[in-house]
Write an enzyme that holds these catalytic residues in place. Sequence first.
Site, mmCIF file in Angstrom:
data_model
loop_
_atom_site.group_PDB
_atom_site.id
_atom_site.type_symbol
_atom_site.label_atom_id
_atom_site.label_comp_id
_atom_site.label_asym_id
_atom_site.label_seq_id
_atom_site.Cartn_x
_atom_site.Cartn_y
_atom_site.Cartn_z
ATOM 1 N N GLY A 74 0.822 -1.208 0.000
ATOM 2 C CA GLY A 74 0.000 0.000 0.000
ATOM 3 C C GLY A 74 0.857 1.260 0.000
ATOM 4 O O GLY A 74 0.519 2.249 -0.654
ATOM 5 N N SER A 205 -3.763 -2.959 -0.440
ATOM 6 C CA SER A 205 -2.630 -3.751 0.043
ATOM 7 C C SER A 205 -3.097 -5.158 0.395
ATOM 8 O O SER A 205 -4.032 -5.332 1.180
ATOM 9 C CB SER A 205 -2.048 -3.067 1.286
ATOM 10 O OG SER A 205 -1.044 -3.875 1.842
ATOM 11 N N GLY A 206 -2.426 -6.165 -0.171
ATOM 12 C CA GLY A 206 -2.863 -7.552 -0.025
ATOM 13 C C GLY A 206 -2.912 -8.084 1.394
ATOM 14 O O GLY A 206 -3.821 -8.834 1.767
ATOM 15 N N THR A 243 10.606 -8.140 -12.628
ATOM 16 C CA THR A 243 9.882 -9.403 -12.794
ATOM 17 C C THR A 243 8.779 -9.498 -11.754
ATOM 18 O O THR A 243 9.000 -9.221 -10.572
ATOM 19 C CB THR A 243 10.861 -10.589 -12.672
ATOM 20 O OG1 THR A 243 11.837 -10.420 -13.697
ATOM 21 C CG2 THR A 243 10.159 -11.920 -12.839
ATOM 22 N N CYS A 333 2.384 1.303 12.943
ATOM 23 C CA CYS A 333 3.673 1.959 12.727
ATOM 24 C C CYS A 333 4.064 2.816 13.915
ATOM 25 O O CYS A 333 5.224 2.851 14.301
ATOM 26 C CB CYS A 333 3.614 2.848 11.497
ATOM 27 S SG CYS A 333 2.884 1.990 10.114
HETATM 28 N N1 PLP Z 1 -2.549 3.088 4.277
HETATM 29 C C1 PLP Z 1 -3.259 2.686 5.332
HETATM 30 C C2 PLP Z 1 -4.563 3.350 5.638
HETATM 31 C C3 PLP Z 1 -2.784 1.650 6.138
HETATM 32 O O1 PLP Z 1 -3.493 1.261 7.200
HETATM 33 C C4 PLP Z 1 -1.538 1.053 5.820
HETATM 34 C C5 PLP Z 1 -0.983 -0.003 6.682
HETATM 35 O O2 PLP Z 1 -1.285 -0.126 7.831
HETATM 36 C C6 PLP Z 1 -0.859 1.498 4.689
HETATM 37 C C7 PLP Z 1 -1.386 2.522 3.941
HETATM 38 C C8 PLP Z 1 0.432 0.893 4.283
HETATM 39 O O3 PLP Z 1 0.231 -0.355 3.687
HETATM 40 P P1 PLP Z 1 1.429 -1.391 3.516
HETATM 41 O O4 PLP Z 1 1.695 -1.963 4.858
HETATM 42 O O5 PLP Z 1 0.937 -2.404 2.554
HETATM 43 O O6 PLP Z 1 2.578 -0.609 2.968
#
Ligand code: PLP
Length: 391
Positions: A74, A205-206, A243, A333
């Site tokens: 993401g 995001s997967g 790839t 985070c």
């Molecule tokens: N955006 C939001 C709202 C999210 O909650 C997160 C991850 O917690 C991200 C972006 C980032 O995604 P990724 O962990 O796949 O980089």
Amino acid sequence: MGSQKLIYLDNAATTGVSDEVLEAMLPYLREQWGNPSSIYRPGRRAKAAVEHARGQLAVALGCEPEQILFTSCGTESDNWALVTSMELAAAETDARRGLVTSRIEHHAVLNTCSYLEEHGFAVTYVPVDGEGFVDGEAFDEAVDERTALVSVMLANNEVGTIEPVRQLAARAHERGALFHTDAVQAFAHVPVDVRALDVDFLSISGHKFHAPKGVGALYCKDPGRFAPLLHGGGQERGLRGGTENVAGIVGIGAAAETAARDLRENIARMSALRDHAIDRLLGELPDTRLNGPRDGQSRLPGNVNIEFTGIDSAGLIELLDVQGICVSGGSACSNNDAEVSHVLTALGRAPEEAASAIRISLGDNTTPEELDLAIDTIVADVHRLRSFSLM
Ligand code: PLP
């Protein structure tokens, strides 16, 4: 996840790969490990698998397969949409160097905005109300003929607020700006249709919906007018060389299809569990407060964010961890650096209030029994921690 029976209530941080997704992926890790760019059979099979997954995501999002670009996460999707859109706008005219976003975006957006500010772009951070909804008046004031791009998330990762993206996108378009939405928390959890929303970019995001980590996607309404992120061997129609992560891409396609199939049922079940958890925690513990919307329709079905006055959430989370229960405080985070949640601060919470909040995020596999057990434990722990602080 180890031998201890865990009660995992942090599905907004990440989810495990489901059996269905793993089954779909395994052939592409074991036998079908060809390079999609090779023209012989194993390569063609890998290519077909990638294109099948692109089609699955297109169906789930309501767009054309060509509008799906695979990424690694993401964060990458957010970075690509923001940086490239701003660079393209600047290359076209000096008159549109503005980006408008909200104060409660994920750091994947906010830190990209800081980067853009360092490179001469003007970013406006629109405030939100006490439940996390973007302030409409401030939004209207911020978006003008100098705005190149607006980025407002579809659903917030900490407090679960679902933003009125369709209306915000329409207002941005009226003023000639493009619109990006970070749907990382929303996609596969609430209905997401890019045509109905009428957005220009959308990130997913997967690992937030049972695909593996390391794969994401960016919906791009007009890929013919977009620019490459990675210059390389021409993959993703020349927009992202490298790839392909074939097994991961197969995984995100399968996960999107499964999520779409089960969406209505999961929303109903999870919303009922969420409301039960909120009612119990607010009802059984004094001096507690719900963060985010009270109206269930405007809140992610799996999100519970509650403040316990006088409690340090880090201590409560550690205690719960010892008892085999995983929850978080603020976003995943910000847990690393004990920073006060910028989201709760934007909602008007004082630092000590924000530091007393935990986020419980339910999964489609959360059972009523384990949730009740977790709540029993949280109630007992909060009483215990409060009694210590009185001593
Ligand atoms: N955006 C939001 C709202 C999210 O909650 C997160 C991850 O917690 C991200 C972006 C980032 O995604 P990724 O962990 O796949 O980089």
